[in-house]
Every structure is written in structure tokens, then in C-alpha cells.
Design a protein around this motif. Sequence first.
Motif, PDB file in Angstrom:
ATOM      1  N   ASP A 190       0.828  -1.202   0.000  1.00 23.03           N
ATOM      2  CA  ASP A 190       0.000   0.000   0.000  1.00 23.03           C
ATOM      3  C   ASP A 190       0.869   1.261   0.000  1.00 23.03           C
ATOM      4  OD1 ASP A 190      -2.274  -1.632   0.196  1.00 23.03           O
ATOM      5  OD2 ASP A 190      -2.139  -1.683   2.379  1.00 23.03           O
ATOM      6  N   LEU A 191       1.987   1.205   0.739  1.00 23.34           N
ATOM      7  CA  LEU A 191       2.878   2.365   0.793  1.00 23.34           C
ATOM      8  C   LEU A 191       3.516   2.622  -0.570  1.00 23.34           C
ATOM      9  CD1 LEU A 191       4.247   4.588   2.383  1.00 23.34           C
ATOM     10  CD2 LEU A 191       5.944   2.925   3.168  1.00 23.34           C
ATOM     11  N   ILE A 192       3.947   1.571  -1.232  1.00 24.85           N
ATOM     12  CA  ILE A 192       4.512   1.738  -2.574  1.00 24.85           C
ATOM     13  C   ILE A 192       3.453   2.262  -3.539  1.00 24.85           C
ATOM     14  CG2 ILE A 192       5.443   0.463  -4.547  1.00 24.85           C
ATOM     15  CD1 ILE A 192       7.005  -1.242  -2.521  1.00 24.85           C
ATOM     16  N   ALA A 193       2.248   1.734  -3.431  1.00 26.17           N
ATOM     17  CA  ALA A 193       1.156   2.198  -4.305  1.00 26.17           C
ATOM     18  C   ALA A 193       0.852   3.676  -4.083  1.00 26.17           C
ATOM     19  CB  ALA A 193      -0.094   1.359  -4.065  1.00 26.17           C
ATOM     20  N   ASP A 194       1.157   4.188  -2.891  1.00 24.85           N
ATOM     21  CA  ASP A 194       0.894   5.586  -2.557  1.00 24.85           C
ATOM     22  C   ASP A 194       2.083   6.494  -2.883  1.00 24.85           C
ATOM     23  OD1 ASP A 194      -0.794   7.615  -1.225  1.00 24.85           O
ATOM     24  OD2 ASP A 194       0.805   7.630   0.285  1.00 24.85           O
ATOM     25  N   THR A 195       3.154   5.931  -3.446  1.00 26.93           N
ATOM     26  CA  THR A 195       4.363   6.701  -3.757  1.00 26.93           C
ATOM     27  C   THR A 195       4.431   6.965  -5.254  1.00 26.93           C
ATOM     28  OG1 THR A 195       5.517   5.670  -1.888  1.00 26.93           O
ATOM     29  CG2 THR A 195       6.867   6.752  -3.577  1.00 26.93           C
ATOM     30  N   GLU A 196       4.418   8.227  -5.644  1.00 28.83           N
ATOM     31  CA  GLU A 196       4.368   8.600  -7.051  1.00 28.83           C
ATOM     32  C   GLU A 196       5.716   8.434  -7.748  1.00 28.83           C
ATOM     33  OE1 GLU A 196       2.654   9.946 -10.625  1.00 28.83           O
ATOM     34  OE2 GLU A 196       1.748   9.240  -8.749  1.00 28.83           O
ATOM     35  N   ASP A 197       6.770   8.879  -7.094  1.00 32.65           N
ATOM     36  CA  ASP A 197       8.091   8.859  -7.723  1.00 32.65           C
ATOM     37  C   ASP A 197       9.131   8.695  -6.614  1.00 32.65           C
ATOM     38  OD1 ASP A 197      10.296   9.119  -9.338  1.00 32.65           O
ATOM     39  OD2 ASP A 197      10.105  11.291  -9.591  1.00 32.65           O
ATOM     40  N   GLY A 198       9.739   7.505  -6.552  1.00 30.22           N
ATOM     41  CA  GLY A 198      10.677   7.272  -5.460  1.00 30.22           C
ATOM     42  C   GLY A 198      11.550   6.066  -5.707  1.00 30.22           C
ATOM     43  N   ILE A 199      12.271   5.662  -4.663  1.00 23.49           N
ATOM     44  CA  ILE A 199      13.160   4.500  -4.724  1.00 23.49           C
ATOM     45  C   ILE A 199      12.948   3.673  -3.456  1.00 23.49           C
ATOM     46  CG2 ILE A 199      15.551   3.685  -4.792  1.00 23.49           C
ATOM     47  CD1 ILE A 199      16.274   6.252  -6.283  1.00 23.49           C
ATOM     48  N   TYR A 200      12.838   2.371  -3.627  1.00 22.90           N
ATOM     49  CA  TYR A 200      12.724   1.444  -2.511  1.00 22.90           C
ATOM     50  C   TYR A 200      14.089   0.823  -2.255  1.00 22.90           C
ATOM     51  CZ  TYR A 200      11.487  -2.813   0.060  1.00 22.90           C
ATOM     52  OH  TYR A 200      11.427  -3.818   0.983  1.00 22.90           O
ATOM     53  N   PHE A 201      14.571   0.914  -1.016  1.00 26.95           N
ATOM     54  CA  PHE A 201      15.882   0.406  -0.614  1.00 26.95           C
ATOM     55  C   PHE A 201      15.696  -0.834   0.259  1.00 26.95           C
ATOM     56  CE2 PHE A 201      16.651   4.757  -1.684  1.00 26.95           C
ATOM     57  CZ  PHE A 201      17.982   4.866  -2.056  1.00 26.95           C
ATOM     58  N   GLU A 202      16.468  -1.904  -0.049  1.00 31.19           N
ATOM     59  CA  GLU A 202      16.297  -3.150   0.689  1.00 31.19           C
ATOM     60  C   GLU A 202      17.647  -3.792   1.003  1.00 31.19           C
ATOM     61  OE1 GLU A 202      12.949  -6.078  -0.125  1.00 31.19           O
ATOM     62  OE2 GLU A 202      14.658  -7.137  -0.988  1.00 31.19           O
ATOM     63  N   THR A 203      17.842  -4.215   2.239  1.00 29.10           N
ATOM     64  CA  THR A 203      18.959  -5.036   2.740  1.00 29.10           C
ATOM     65  C   THR A 203      20.283  -4.261   2.730  1.00 29.10           C
ATOM     66  OG1 THR A 203      17.873  -6.988   1.789  1.00 29.10           O
ATOM     67  CG2 THR A 203      20.086  -7.273   2.671  1.00 29.10           C
ATOM     68  N   ASN A 204      20.785  -3.977   3.914  1.00 29.34           N
ATOM     69  CA  ASN A 204      21.975  -3.144   4.032  1.00 29.34           C
ATOM     70  C   ASN A 204      23.200  -3.768   3.373  1.00 29.34           C
ATOM     71  OD1 ASN A 204      24.584  -2.355   5.906  1.00 29.34           O
ATOM     72  ND2 ASN A 204      23.237  -0.655   5.417  1.00 29.34           N
ATOM     73  N   ARG A 205      23.991  -2.899   2.770  1.00 33.92           N
ATOM     74  CA  ARG A 205      25.262  -3.287   2.168  1.00 33.92           C
ATOM     75  C   ARG A 205      26.432  -2.552   2.818  1.00 33.92           C
ATOM     76  NH1 ARG A 205      26.614  -2.603  -4.323  1.00 33.92           N
ATOM     77  NH2 ARG A 205      28.765  -3.359  -4.268  1.00 33.92           N
ATOM     78  N   SER A 206      26.216  -1.290   3.194  1.00 37.52           N
ATOM     79  CA  SER A 206      27.297  -0.503   3.792  1.00 37.52           C
ATOM     80  C   SER A 206      26.704   0.617   4.634  1.00 37.52           C
ATOM     81  CB  SER A 206      28.195   0.092   2.705  1.00 37.52           C
ATOM     82  OG  SER A 206      27.465   1.012   1.905  1.00 37.52           O
ATOM     83  N   TRP A 207      27.518   1.110   5.576  1.00 40.94           N
ATOM     84  CA  TRP A 207      27.080   2.250   6.382  1.00 40.94           C
ATOM     85  C   TRP A 207      28.291   3.074   6.774  1.00 40.94           C
ATOM     86  CZ3 TRP A 207      27.609  -2.653   8.155  1.00 40.94           C
ATOM     87  CH2 TRP A 207      28.421  -2.855   9.274  1.00 40.94           C
ATOM     88  N   SER A 208      28.036   4.355   6.988  1.00 35.06           N
ATOM     89  CA  SER A 208      29.078   5.274   7.429  1.00 35.06           C
ATOM     90  C   SER A 208      28.407   6.410   8.184  1.00 35.06           C
ATOM     91  CB  SER A 208      29.854   5.823   6.228  1.00 35.06           C
ATOM     92  OG  SER A 208      30.804   6.788   6.630  1.00 35.06           O
ATOM     93  N   ILE A 209      28.973   6.770   9.345  1.00 28.25           N
ATOM     94  CA  ILE A 209      28.428   7.879  10.122  1.00 28.25           C
ATOM     95  C   ILE A 209      29.566   8.499  10.913  1.00 28.25           C
ATOM     96  CG2 ILE A 209      27.783   6.446  12.110  1.00 28.25           C
ATOM     97  CD1 ILE A 209      25.136   8.192  12.188  1.00 28.25           C
ATOM     98  N   ASP A 210      29.523   9.799  11.109  1.00 28.48           N
ATOM     99  CA  ASP A 210      30.669  10.475  11.721  1.00 28.48           C
ATOM    100  C   ASP A 210      30.722  10.242  13.228  1.00 28.48           C
ATOM    101  OD1 ASP A 210      28.938  12.278  12.983  1.00 28.48           O
ATOM    102  OD2 ASP A 210      29.223  13.852  11.494  1.00 28.48           O
ATOM    103  N   ASP A 211      31.777  10.787  13.873  1.00 25.66           N
ATOM    104  CA  ASP A 211      32.034  10.446  15.269  1.00 25.66           C
ATOM    105  C   ASP A 211      31.120  11.161  16.251  1.00 25.66           C
ATOM    106  OD1 ASP A 211      33.115  12.962  15.103  1.00 25.66           O
ATOM    107  OD2 ASP A 211      35.149  12.377  15.671  1.00 25.66           O
ATOM    108  N   ARG A 212      30.203  11.971  15.752  1.00 23.82           N
ATOM    109  CA  ARG A 212      29.156  12.514  16.612  1.00 23.82           C
ATOM    110  C   ARG A 212      27.790  11.946  16.230  1.00 23.82           C
ATOM    111  NH1 ARG A 212      31.098  16.343  19.917  1.00 23.82           N
ATOM    112  NH2 ARG A 212      29.013  17.013  20.503  1.00 23.82           N
ATOM    113  N   ARG A 213      27.813  10.954  15.352  1.00 24.76           N
ATOM    114  CA  ARG A 213      26.586  10.269  14.917  1.00 24.76           C
ATOM    115  C   ARG A 213      25.631  11.255  14.242  1.00 24.76           C
ATOM    116  NH1 ARG A 213      27.412   4.777  14.892  1.00 24.76           N
ATOM    117  NH2 ARG A 213      29.445   4.757  15.873  1.00 24.76           N
ATOM    118  N   TYR A 214      26.190  12.075  13.338  1.00 25.62           N
ATOM    119  CA  TYR A 214      25.391  13.148  12.750  1.00 25.62           C
ATOM    120  C   TYR A 214      25.258  13.019  11.240  1.00 25.62           C
ATOM    121  CZ  TYR A 214      23.265  17.800  12.683  1.00 25.62           C
ATOM    122  OH  TYR A 214      22.396  18.849  12.546  1.00 25.62           O
TER     123      TYR A 214
END
Length: 485
Positions: free
Chosen positions: A376-400
Motif C-alpha cells: 500500500d505504501l509503494i502504491a501511494d508513492t508517485e516517484d521514489g526508490i525502494y531500498f532493501e537489505t543493508n550493504r554498507s554504512w558510514s556515520i561520523d564520530d558525533r553520529r550526525y
Amino acid sequence: MREFAQLALDTAVSRGATYADVRVMDIRQRYLSTKNNQPSQVRESQSQGLGIRVIADGAWGFASTDDLSRASIDRTAAQAVEIARASSLCKREDVELAPEDKIVDRWSAACRIDPFTVPVSACLDLMLKIDAELLKVQGVTLAEAAMDFRRIEQLFLSSIGSDIYQIKTQTGAGYVATAFAGNEIQRRSYPNSFGGQHQTRGYELVEEWDLLGHAGRIAEEAVGLLQADQCPMGERDIVLGGSQLGLQVHESVGHPIELDRVLGTEANFAGMSFLTLEKLNMLKYASDIVSIVADATAAHGPGLGTFAYDDEGVPAQSTPIIKDGLFVGYLTSRETAAQVGQPRSNGTMRAESWNRIPLIRMTNISLLPGKGRLDDLIADTEDGIYFETNRSWSIDDRRYNFQFGTEIGWEIKHGKKVRMLKNPSYGGIPTEFWNSCDAVCGPEEWVLWGTPHCGKGQPMQTMGTGHGASPARFRKVKVGVAYSS
């Protein structure tokens, strides 16, 4: 266990400790893996020992041993007191602890099928069948599967009279298909990346995820990604799958709310936090539909952060962290709660093993569900991207500032997924990102995901945490950031 723990307590108190607690632990692990239709690893280990933490002369001391003789335990407890007295020479102020009641209790986590009773041959047989199914798809160059079982038995005694015995069984399982062509590598994982799904449960977890039944689809997607279009760069509405959103919660909410980071005592490894004290009950962290809790209780589910009592003997609790978008809570210990004037710890102190001192750790940091299904959420989205299953992450030392990549993406046009996208990525800062959330799926899509290898501290401790999440939508997010010039 009790004899060992009581001896350590008695020695510490007789040497001058004003407070002491002891953990005696017996940890058993079995890890199995396969690679390209062959057994890769079959190993089993067991670790037993005792750790004692004390306050003497207003400072902390800690020591541990795996020699459970009376002489060794006596020496270890005395050493903990000596370390505390040495530490007191450079203290800024005396350690103060928020009050806690004496507790005497026994608790076992729910476990329907003890994984250690399942024959190794049966586990390997299932994983080899999965490998074979993955390799049936032309273009899959590497098939890997793994199972990880742990049994953690612990006795906690403290000088206030607490006597707490707990047993937890943890189970994890998953697999990955890798496709390699030219200079490009793509992969797809199930049920999640980095080891699969993990919970505080028995072998029933393996059975419920129907691992073999999804292998064909996962293999086809891995190969299909080699020919897929690159994720575009720009600003788009995005929908995050539940497991990716769980990691988003982990990195951009869970770590910043650890009060030791905020107070500066966790600054050397993986940084501090932007959530300084003046922001509590003031910062509009997220949109009104976002509520996040830290919940270690069994009622929340069998997460890797589920227990009855933490490693200070504080009962498991459910603590609001973000309520209707407002930042309202930290993860605390008895010491940090006292430092900021809170009447009680919310019970988040945990140690990896008997030879590590407890630290503030995430329990189950979960996004509460909203309404509706993913379709239902995808059906309600006009123009977007669906992201699935983590591959990588990066976040700075203040978690910002953060950046995430996922294994696969799907472009959404006029409410439908229209094409597969490879190397999808997105980025932002937590407050802007969470305030852009305008939809969260309902409880029928909610899963309590396990993150088994969260690192913190020096020497580093690896702990399991849980993150409940349903898929959610975020407006006008920067995408393609990992491949921008």
C-alpha cells in the motif's frame, strides 16, 4: 557459580570496597558455515569465568579470571580493589550510583527448540541444499550460508544482596549469493545481510524463515543486479525496507542516545554524540508519526537486546526515546543516571563476557509501527526508490552525518516498482531525515531484527542488539550519494 561469586564478594568487601558486583558466566557457541556446496567451518567453543567490579575510595576497579580456584578468585577480587584505589588517585569526583533495590530472581528466555540438540549434520544438510539452490542460477559465483548458536548462563551477585540467575539462547541464520562479472561484484542476502536474522530464541527461528524456499529468488536478484541500471543521483522520496530501517535506527538513533557518549566517557572508539543534554525534551528529532522505544522486556519480543535484568542487576524496562517526534530519553547506567539527576537507571548496562566491564549498550531500540502494508505504501508513492537489505554504512564520530548503501533498490513510478537499481545509496543528517518521515507501515510488517556484531569500547566489546521496524517513507532525501563525484 554461587560459591565462586560469594567468595569474590566477601573478599572485595573485606578489602574495603563500598560496593561490589560479580558476574559468573558460562558461554557456549556453535558456528557452522558452508561455501559453494562444501562445509567451510564447524566449530564449537565454551568460555567460563568470573568478573568482579568494585567501588573503593570513590573509584571503579575491575578484574576477571577463568581460573575458578579459591586462591585465584581471592586474588582477583583483591586486585579489583587495588585497581579502584589506584584509579581514585586521578578521579575528578567520587562515583555515585542511582539507587536500586535488592533483587533475587531466576529467568530463562523462551526457547522452543534447543539448537544444541539439533544434529550438526542436519544443519549442514540444510545449508548445503541452500548452496546448491543458489548455484543453480547461472552467474552465481559464490554461495555461502551460516548458522550461529549461543547459550549464555549467568549468575549476578552484588553487595546490596541481589542474586540473579539468567539463561539466554540466541540463534542466527542466513545466506548470501554473490555474482561476479568483469570488474563488478553484486550480492544478495537472506533474511538479512551480515549473517542473516538473529534473535533470542531457539532453532525455531531457522524453521520459520523458510531459508531454502527463498534461495532461487535471492540468486536471480544477485545476477540481475549485474545488468541493472545504476541508482540515480539527486533528491527523491525513498521507502526503506524493514531491515534497512532497523540499521538506520541503530546508527542514527541508538548510538547517539548512549549517555556515556554524551557525557564524554565513550569518546575514543566510534566517537561521541550530537545529542547533548540541553536537547532532552526540547529537540524535535522526528516527525509527529515517529515514536521509538528502548525496550528490553520479553513482552517486546525475542530480540538480541531482550533480558530480565542488565549487568548491574537493574530490571529490564521500556523507555520512550522519541515520542511523537520529540526526543525524550537516553540509555543510562546507575552511574550516568545519577550524574544527570535521574532517579533510576533504565537498565542498559551489558558486557560481552565475564572478562569485560559492563558498558551502556543498546537493548531493543525499535520504531513503533504505524498503519498499512508495504504494498500500500509503494502504491501511494508517485516517484521514489525502494531500498532493501543493508550493504554498507558510514556515520561520523558525533553520529550526525550518515551515508548508507543497500544491496538492491527498485525505482517506483506511479505507485509501482518499475526497474531494479544497483548500488543504491542515500545520506543525510538524523534530524532532517527523521523529520521527513511521512508514513510508517503497520504491525503486520513489523519485524524485530537482530544486529549481532555491534562494537563499542576499548578493548572493543561485540554485543547483539535488536531493532523492531516496519518499512517507512521519507521525503526528499539525497540518493546516489556514494557514487557522486
